[in-house]
Design a protein around this motif. Structure first.
Motif, PDB file in Angstrom:
ATOM      1  N   GLU A 106       0.838  -1.204   0.000  1.00  0.00           N
ATOM      2  CA  GLU A 106       0.000   0.000   0.000  1.00  0.00           C
ATOM      3  C   GLU A 106       0.873   1.254   0.000  1.00  0.00           C
ATOM      4  OE1 GLU A 106      -3.187   0.644  -0.182  1.00  0.00           O
ATOM      5  OE2 GLU A 106      -4.281  -1.164   0.407  1.00  0.00           O
ATOM      6  N   ILE A 107       1.873   1.249   0.875  1.00  0.00           N
ATOM      7  CA  ILE A 107       2.746   2.413   1.001  1.00  0.00           C
ATOM      8  C   ILE A 107       3.680   2.542  -0.192  1.00  0.00           C
ATOM      9  CG2 ILE A 107       4.593   3.430   2.387  1.00  0.00           C
ATOM     10  CD1 ILE A 107       3.218   2.234   4.857  1.00  0.00           C
ATOM     11  N   LEU A 108       4.328   1.440  -0.567  1.00  0.00           N
ATOM     12  CA  LEU A 108       5.307   1.475  -1.649  1.00  0.00           C
ATOM     13  C   LEU A 108       4.672   1.861  -2.980  1.00  0.00           C
ATOM     14  CD1 LEU A 108       8.087   0.968  -2.881  1.00  0.00           C
ATOM     15  CD2 LEU A 108       7.523  -1.471  -2.992  1.00  0.00           C
ATOM     16  N   LYS A 118     -10.947   5.237  -2.998  1.00  0.00           N
ATOM     17  CA  LYS A 118     -11.951   4.982  -1.976  1.00  0.00           C
ATOM     18  C   LYS A 118     -12.819   3.813  -2.404  1.00  0.00           C
ATOM     19  CE  LYS A 118     -12.414   9.659  -0.107  1.00  0.00           C
ATOM     20  NZ  LYS A 118     -13.357  10.779   0.168  1.00  0.00           N
ATOM     21  N   THR A 119     -13.135   2.944  -1.475  1.00  0.00           N
ATOM     22  CA  THR A 119     -13.962   1.783  -1.781  1.00  0.00           C
ATOM     23  C   THR A 119     -15.299   2.227  -2.360  1.00  0.00           C
ATOM     24  OG1 THR A 119     -12.940   0.550   0.024  1.00  0.00           O
ATOM     25  CG2 THR A 119     -15.021  -0.297  -0.845  1.00  0.00           C
ATOM     26  N   GLY A 120     -15.629   1.695  -3.542  1.00  0.00           N
ATOM     27  CA  GLY A 120     -16.914   2.005  -4.166  1.00  0.00           C
ATOM     28  C   GLY A 120     -16.954   3.325  -4.893  1.00  0.00           C
ATOM     29  N   GLN A 121     -15.820   4.022  -4.971  1.00  0.00           N
ATOM     30  CA  GLN A 121     -15.822   5.315  -5.659  1.00  0.00           C
ATOM     31  C   GLN A 121     -14.706   5.360  -6.685  1.00  0.00           C
ATOM     32  OE1 GLN A 121     -14.910   8.807  -3.269  1.00  0.00           O
ATOM     33  NE2 GLN A 121     -16.329  10.040  -4.469  1.00  0.00           N
ATOM     34  N   ALA A 122     -15.066   5.647  -7.922  1.00  0.00           N
ATOM     35  CA  ALA A 122     -14.075   5.746  -8.985  1.00  0.00           C
ATOM     36  C   ALA A 122     -13.338   7.067  -8.887  1.00  0.00           C
ATOM     37  CB  ALA A 122     -14.758   5.646 -10.347  1.00  0.00           C
ATOM     38  N   GLY A 151      -6.947  -1.610  -7.067  1.00  0.00           N
ATOM     39  CA  GLY A 151      -7.906  -1.049  -8.007  1.00  0.00           C
ATOM     40  C   GLY A 151      -7.646   0.404  -8.347  1.00  0.00           C
ATOM     41  N   GLY A 152      -6.586   0.970  -7.770  1.00  0.00           N
ATOM     42  CA  GLY A 152      -6.246   2.354  -8.067  1.00  0.00           C
ATOM     43  C   GLY A 152      -5.558   2.489  -9.416  1.00  0.00           C
TER      44      GLY A 152
END
Length: 303
Positions: A106-108, A118-122, A151-152
């Motif tokens: 997540e950090i790297l 954000k979960t559920g938000q594009a 998913g980012g």
């Protein structure tokens, strides 16, 4: 000179631990022991002098850094920022569990340009901001501060080092002038090497202590002092100075600190947890952090 004590609250028993207690997964004695352990963290880590009384960032907060001093700070910080990627990758490689591997990624990956989603938000559904708001809060197309990289979207311009390149350019430094080991002072390189040795250690107990200390140092207030100083410099001397690197980190580090608290909750109750090594990793990395900032303070007298 008055001492400035930064905001470093003692970690509290979380709702996650309370739930495990209510469900019978933990006993009251275990929770009481864990609470005592958190108090030890406060004494050993959060009350460390480089967290409670950082002379360099306290000076920087006044916005009085001359251009040469500002360029030196950006150059040294860029070396730390780039070398941190090595430590973060090593931490991910040496992660003892899949969950910890994901937390490290997540950090790297965010450092390298994968935007938090954000979960559920594009990403495209993020609200639009004015240019002034983007400068203060960070452009949501590039620098979301909440969510997950899963998913980012990856964008080159979202890589944290590229934000530092923009800061450097506004001060007359180019890409070749920053980020490399050859640009680091002995104090900066000591910190970078200790990050790799401790934060990226193959001993999970050492790494856990170093990770906890690093993330809670980052969340304890020095980013705010840097932002305050840079905002004053921007207003007085350098109106085109981009600050997104600093404003974004100032707002996101609490999320990283929250991740490390979840990690320690997961590992503390395991049979192989070694608090001695945990505190060793944390204390040694805090000493290395102190070398970095004290080195910058010493450099002020050499400009």
């Amino acid at each position: 000179m008055m001492t400035t004590v930064l905001n470093s609250p003692t970690p509290a028993i979380s709702a996650r631990i309370q739930e495990r207690l209510q469900q019978g997964q933990l006993t009251q004695d275990q929770v009481t022991e864990f609470q005592a352990f958190l108090a030890e963290i406060d004494r050993h880590f959060l009350q460390h002098r480089i967290i409670t009384d950082n002379a360099y960032t306290r000076w920087f907060q006044q916005g009085e850094a001359a251009d040469a001093e500002l360029r030196h700070f950006i150059q040294q910080f860029s070396v730390f920022s780039n070398q941190f990627l090595i430590a973060a990758l090593q931490k991910e490689i040496n992660a003892p569990t899949l969950q910890q591997s994901r937390a490290s990624r997540e950090i790297l990956l965010n450092e390298l340009g994968v935007i938090y989603r954000k979960t559920g938000q594009a990403i495209a559904n993020q609200p639009s901001l004015t240019e002034a708001e983007k400068e203060r809060e960070g452009d949501p197309e590039l620098v979301g501060t909440e969510g997950t990289v899963d998913g980012g979207i990856c964008r080159f311009r979202a890589a944290h080092f590229e934000w530092l390149v923009a800061v450097a350019a506004s001060l007359g430094l180019n890409f070749a002038d920053i980020g490399k080991r050859k640009h680091g002072t002995p104090a900066t390189l000591h910190f970078c090497d200790e990050l790799i040795r401790l934060y990226g250690s193959d001993d999970p107990q050492i790494a856990e202590g170093a990770s906890f200390a690093v993330e809670h140092w980052a969340a304890a207030g020095f980013w705010q002092e840097l932002e305050d100083g840079l905002l004053k410099i921007k207003q007085i001397r350098h109106p085109q100075l981009p600050l997104a690197f600093f404003t974004w980190h100032n707002r996101v580090e609490a999320q990283h600190a929250g991740h490390t608290l979840e990690e320690i909750e997961a590992v503390y109750f395991s049979s192989d947890f070694d608090p001695v090594k945990f505190f060793q990793g944390g204390r040694e990395i805090l000493e290395a952090i102190a070398v970095f900032w004290n080195g910058l303070a010493s450099d002020l007298y050499m400009q």
